[in-house]
Design a protein around this motif. Sequence first.
Motif, PDB file in Angstrom:
ATOM      1  N   LYS A   2      50.184  71.002  74.607  1.00  0.00           N
ATOM      2  CA  LYS A   2      49.641  72.388  74.611  1.00  0.00           C
ATOM      3  C   LYS A   2      50.780  73.415  73.662  1.00  0.00           C
ATOM      4  O   LYS A   2      51.928  73.214  73.832  1.00  0.00           O
ATOM      5  N   ARG A   3      50.331  74.486  72.960  1.00  0.00           N
ATOM      6  CA  ARG A   3      51.224  75.182  72.215  1.00  0.00           C
ATOM      7  C   ARG A   3      51.159  76.366  72.434  1.00  0.00           C
ATOM      8  O   ARG A   3      50.044  76.961  72.675  1.00  0.00           O
ATOM      9  N   ILE A   4      52.496  77.019  72.627  1.00  0.00           N
ATOM     10  CA  ILE A   4      52.424  78.440  72.947  1.00  0.00           C
ATOM     11  C   ILE A   4      53.013  79.115  71.882  1.00  0.00           C
ATOM     12  O   ILE A   4      54.125  78.788  71.377  1.00  0.00           O
ATOM     13  N   LEU A   5      52.539  80.495  71.850  1.00  0.00           N
ATOM     14  CA  LEU A   5      53.134  81.001  70.825  1.00  0.00           C
ATOM     15  C   LEU A   5      54.046  82.463  71.589  1.00  0.00           C
ATOM     16  O   LEU A   5      53.296  83.200  72.512  1.00  0.00           O
ATOM     17  N   ILE A   6      55.347  82.524  71.623  1.00  0.00           N
ATOM     18  CA  ILE A   6      55.887  83.672  72.221  1.00  0.00           C
ATOM     19  C   ILE A   6      56.278  84.655  71.052  1.00  0.00           C
ATOM     20  O   ILE A   6      56.845  84.593  70.246  1.00  0.00           O
ATOM     21  N   ILE A   7      55.894  85.950  71.551  1.00  0.00           N
ATOM     22  CA  ILE A   7      56.093  87.103  70.955  1.00  0.00           C
ATOM     23  C   ILE A   7      57.158  88.056  71.519  1.00  0.00           C
ATOM     24  O   ILE A   7      56.537  88.567  72.485  1.00  0.00           O
ATOM     25  N   GLU A   8      58.309  87.885  71.222  1.00  0.00           N
ATOM     26  CA  GLU A   8      59.504  88.565  72.246  1.00  0.00           C
ATOM     27  C   GLU A   8      60.446  88.847  70.887  1.00  0.00           C
ATOM     28  O   GLU A   8      60.858  88.197  70.227  1.00  0.00           O
ATOM     29  N   ASN A  33      58.613  90.027  66.259  1.00  0.00           N
ATOM     30  CA  ASN A  33      57.801  91.528  65.989  1.00  0.00           C
ATOM     31  C   ASN A  33      56.416  91.123  66.110  1.00  0.00           C
ATOM     32  O   ASN A  33      55.890  90.000  66.066  1.00  0.00           O
ATOM     33  N   GLY A  34      55.768  92.306  66.241  1.00  0.00           N
ATOM     34  CA  GLY A  34      54.527  92.329  66.459  1.00  0.00           C
ATOM     35  C   GLY A  34      53.410  92.098  65.281  1.00  0.00           C
ATOM     36  O   GLY A  34      52.620  91.228  65.397  1.00  0.00           O
ATOM     37  N   TYR A  35      54.203  92.222  63.943  1.00  0.00           N
ATOM     38  CA  TYR A  35      53.314  91.853  62.864  1.00  0.00           C
ATOM     39  C   TYR A  35      53.352  90.555  62.783  1.00  0.00           C
ATOM     40  O   TYR A  35      52.398  89.719  62.392  1.00  0.00           O
ATOM     41  N   LEU A  51      52.982  87.479  75.457  1.00  0.00           N
ATOM     42  CA  LEU A  51      53.404  88.788  74.550  1.00  0.00           C
ATOM     43  C   LEU A  51      54.102  89.672  75.272  1.00  0.00           C
ATOM     44  O   LEU A  51      53.681  90.340  76.462  1.00  0.00           O
ATOM     45  N   ASP A  52      55.312  90.022  74.786  1.00  0.00           N
ATOM     46  CA  ASP A  52      55.961  91.043  75.217  1.00  0.00           C
ATOM     47  C   ASP A  52      55.252  92.724  74.795  1.00  0.00           C
ATOM     48  O   ASP A  52      54.782  92.572  73.878  1.00  0.00           O
ATOM     49  N   LEU A  53      55.383  93.458  75.594  1.00  0.00           N
ATOM     50  CA  LEU A  53      54.717  94.913  75.430  1.00  0.00           C
ATOM     51  C   LEU A  53      55.445  95.581  74.221  1.00  0.00           C
ATOM     52  O   LEU A  53      55.126  96.286  73.459  1.00  0.00           O
ATOM     53  N   MET A  54      56.763  95.776  74.748  1.00  0.00           N
ATOM     54  CA  MET A  54      57.672  96.527  73.700  1.00  0.00           C
ATOM     55  C   MET A  54      58.278  95.677  72.710  1.00  0.00           C
ATOM     56  O   MET A  54      59.272  95.145  72.664  1.00  0.00           O
ATOM     57  N   LEU A  55      57.533  95.944  71.565  1.00  0.00           N
ATOM     58  CA  LEU A  55      57.787  95.277  70.311  1.00  0.00           C
ATOM     59  C   LEU A  55      58.011  96.151  69.088  1.00  0.00           C
ATOM     60  O   LEU A  55      57.544  97.205  69.078  1.00  0.00           O
ATOM     61  N   PRO A  56      59.026  95.823  68.489  1.00  0.00           N
ATOM     62  CA  PRO A  56      59.189  96.611  66.932  1.00  0.00           C
ATOM     63  C   PRO A  56      58.213  96.539  65.946  1.00  0.00           C
ATOM     64  O   PRO A  56      57.569  95.493  66.016  1.00  0.00           O
ATOM     65  N   GLY A  57      57.909  97.826  65.444  1.00  0.00           N
ATOM     66  CA  GLY A  57      56.869  97.625  64.398  1.00  0.00           C
ATOM     67  C   GLY A  57      55.484  97.953  64.873  1.00  0.00           C
ATOM     68  O   GLY A  57      54.583  98.734  64.464  1.00  0.00           O
ATOM     69  N   ASP A  59      53.323  97.568  68.832  1.00  0.00           N
ATOM     70  CA  ASP A  59      53.557  97.392  70.112  1.00  0.00           C
ATOM     71  C   ASP A  59      52.283  96.222  70.811  1.00  0.00           C
ATOM     72  O   ASP A  59      51.427  95.828  70.032  1.00  0.00           O
ATOM     73  N   GLY A  60      52.776  95.698  71.763  1.00  0.00           N
ATOM     74  CA  GLY A  60      51.902  94.697  72.304  1.00  0.00           C
ATOM     75  C   GLY A  60      50.577  95.016  72.606  1.00  0.00           C
ATOM     76  O   GLY A  60      50.023  94.081  72.806  1.00  0.00           O
ATOM     77  N   PHE A  61      50.547  96.226  73.103  1.00  0.00           N
ATOM     78  CA  PHE A  61      49.043  96.773  73.318  1.00  0.00           C
ATOM     79  C   PHE A  61      48.146  96.435  72.022  1.00  0.00           C
ATOM     80  O   PHE A  61      47.103  95.994  72.247  1.00  0.00           O
ATOM     81  N   THR A  62      48.677  96.956  70.923  1.00  0.00           N
ATOM     82  CA  THR A  62      47.902  96.869  69.731  1.00  0.00           C
ATOM     83  C   THR A  62      47.762  95.444  69.229  1.00  0.00           C
ATOM     84  O   THR A  62      46.584  95.010  68.920  1.00  0.00           O
ATOM     85  N   VAL A  63      48.840  94.446  69.592  1.00  0.00           N
ATOM     86  CA  VAL A  63      48.665  93.166  69.290  1.00  0.00           C
ATOM     87  C   VAL A  63      47.716  92.575  70.117  1.00  0.00           C
ATOM     88  O   VAL A  63      46.748  91.912  69.458  1.00  0.00           O
ATOM     89  N   CYS A  64      47.866  92.867  71.280  1.00  0.00           N
ATOM     90  CA  CYS A  64      46.592  92.381  72.189  1.00  0.00           C
ATOM     91  C   CYS A  64      45.271  92.673  71.921  1.00  0.00           C
ATOM     92  O   CYS A  64      44.419  91.792  71.864  1.00  0.00           O
ATOM     93  N   ARG A  65      44.947  93.801  71.524  1.00  0.00           N
ATOM     94  CA  ARG A  65      43.719  94.215  71.104  1.00  0.00           C
ATOM     95  C   ARG A  65      43.233  93.366  69.795  1.00  0.00           C
ATOM     96  O   ARG A  65      41.922  93.125  69.917  1.00  0.00           O
ATOM     97  N   LYS A  66      44.030  93.265  69.054  1.00  0.00           N
ATOM     98  CA  LYS A  66      43.896  92.832  67.810  1.00  0.00           C
ATOM     99  C   LYS A  66      43.684  91.269  67.616  1.00  0.00           C
ATOM    100  O   LYS A  66      42.641  90.631  67.315  1.00  0.00           O
ATOM    101  N   LEU A  67      44.281  90.521  68.487  1.00  0.00           N
ATOM    102  CA  LEU A  67      44.345  89.262  68.850  1.00  0.00           C
ATOM    103  C   LEU A  67      42.887  88.869  69.500  1.00  0.00           C
ATOM    104  O   LEU A  67      42.266  88.045  69.147  1.00  0.00           O
ATOM    105  N   ARG A  68      42.435  89.717  70.456  1.00  0.00           N
ATOM    106  CA  ARG A  68      41.495  89.415  71.294  1.00  0.00           C
ATOM    107  C   ARG A  68      40.231  89.467  70.545  1.00  0.00           C
ATOM    108  O   ARG A  68      39.176  88.946  70.752  1.00  0.00           O
TER     109      ARG A  68
END
Length: 229
Positions: A2-8, A33-35, A51-57, A59-68
Amino acid sequence: MKRILIIEDDDTIAAIERDYLAVNGLESDIAANGYDGLAMGRTGNYDLILLDLMLPGIDGFTVCRKLREAIDIPILMVTARQEDIDKIKGFGLGADDYITKPFSPNVLVARIKANLAQYDRLKRSDTVEKQELQIGEVRIQQDSRRTFVGEREVELKNKEYELLLFLMMNPDVVFNKETLYERIWGYDAMGDNATVAVHINRLREKIEKDPSCPRYIETVWGAGYRFKP
């Protein structure tokens, strides 16, 4: 493997997470970073995203929504904040689980493995179960993972769908929060029981005519929840 992506964005935390995953037989890549995380996550090369929530560029909420919008894999949110509103917002955007800093790396690995195992079990069941499941006006098409209330289709996030399916497959059975957390999130009762309550409330908002007086998902005070046939 299994492969995990760490966004931190914290290099030290990301390295610790990567090392613990490696020890437990999980490969991982890091996006700082989020981008970058959004671009890497959209490739479809990963089985779970941490996925960390507090990201530069971005934020994690926006990243989550776009990934989903692009992928259907478990997303585990990580944050230093403990407010329930963060959990509600994260789940509403499609997060599957939530863990608060500081955390034990062993607990993090256990949560990741539990989400991966639950996702695999659901995917296997989807290849076998092709029939519809219906109680009252609520209908689930298991092959397409689509949910309807009457003729109206309702959009459910991953864990909302799994929770509704489990309750409908066990009508009139009362489950406490600990049992539901273990069955749906694949982790023991040490998990955050508020997670279950948030998802129950979101399901009621989507399938009930009057969420404050539910027809289907009933609260049995002092005991838990049941789906009324």
